[in-house]
Design an enzyme around this catalytic site. Structure first.
Site, PDB file in Angstrom:
ATOM      1  N   GLY A  22      -7.892  -4.556   7.750  1.00  0.00           N
ATOM      2  CA  GLY A  22      -8.318  -3.335   7.623  1.00  0.00           C
ATOM      3  C   GLY A  22      -8.462  -2.005   6.753  1.00  0.00           C
ATOM      4  N   ASP A  23      -7.476  -1.573   6.185  1.00  0.00           N
ATOM      5  CA  ASP A  23      -7.728  -0.720   5.577  1.00  0.00           C
ATOM      6  C   ASP A  23      -7.024  -1.187   4.437  1.00  0.00           C
ATOM      7  OD1 ASP A  23      -8.167   1.382   6.697  1.00  0.00           O
ATOM      8  OD2 ASP A  23      -6.532   1.398   8.048  1.00  0.00           O
TER       9      ASP A  23
END
Length: 151
Positions: A22-23
């Site tokens: 996600g990040d």
């Protein structure tokens, strides 16, 4: 070397893999540098990102991994950068079973690191650059450049 990451529970390794999905970012650059044998420095990276507003939790996550460096960007984003080959290999090995969205990037980085170890002649290096160029189709980049060896 950090024995910490290898000994984490499956749940924590999966959490780190999810954070990467996600990040995070997985990429490798071929930076022109005439002091290197074939004129390029190969620079592989795994980077995790987080707002400085959540520094405390981000530092806890990074401490679980146990290597790499946190740096603060001027735009309020923290980056946790892993760029040492041994650390990258261990990190990728630990998160590989749990990564979903960045599975192809993990597999490609593993191939890049293996090919980098085997470079002996110009043809090997050209093959390595071809692998690196595959990141262009996997990752979004505003500055896409294809690197070519000059004869």
């Amino acid at each position: 070397k950090s024995p910490m990451l290898k000994t984490l529970s499956i749940v924590k390794k999966a959490y780190i893999a999810g954070f990467l999905d996600g990040d995070g970012s997985i990429y490798v650059r071929a930076k022109p540098n005439p002091s290197y044998r074939f004129g390029f420095q190969i620079a592989p990276y795994v980077v995790l990102f987080q707002s400085t507003k959540d520094r405390e939790n981000f530092e806890k996550l990074c401490a679980l991994i146990g290597y790499g460096k946190i740096r603060e960007r001027s735009d309020g984003i923290l980056e946790y950068v892993i760029n040492r080959i041994d650390d990258l290999e261990e990190f990728l090995s630990c998160v590989r079973p749990y990564v979903i969205l960045k599975r192809r990037q993990v597999e490609l980085m593993t191939k890049v690191l293996e090919a980098k170890e085997r470079v002996e002649k110009r043809e090997d290096f050209a093959a390595l650059l071809d692998l690196i160029d595959r990141y262009r189709s996997l990752n979004y980049s505003k500055k896409r450049l294809q690197r070519r060896l000059t004869p």
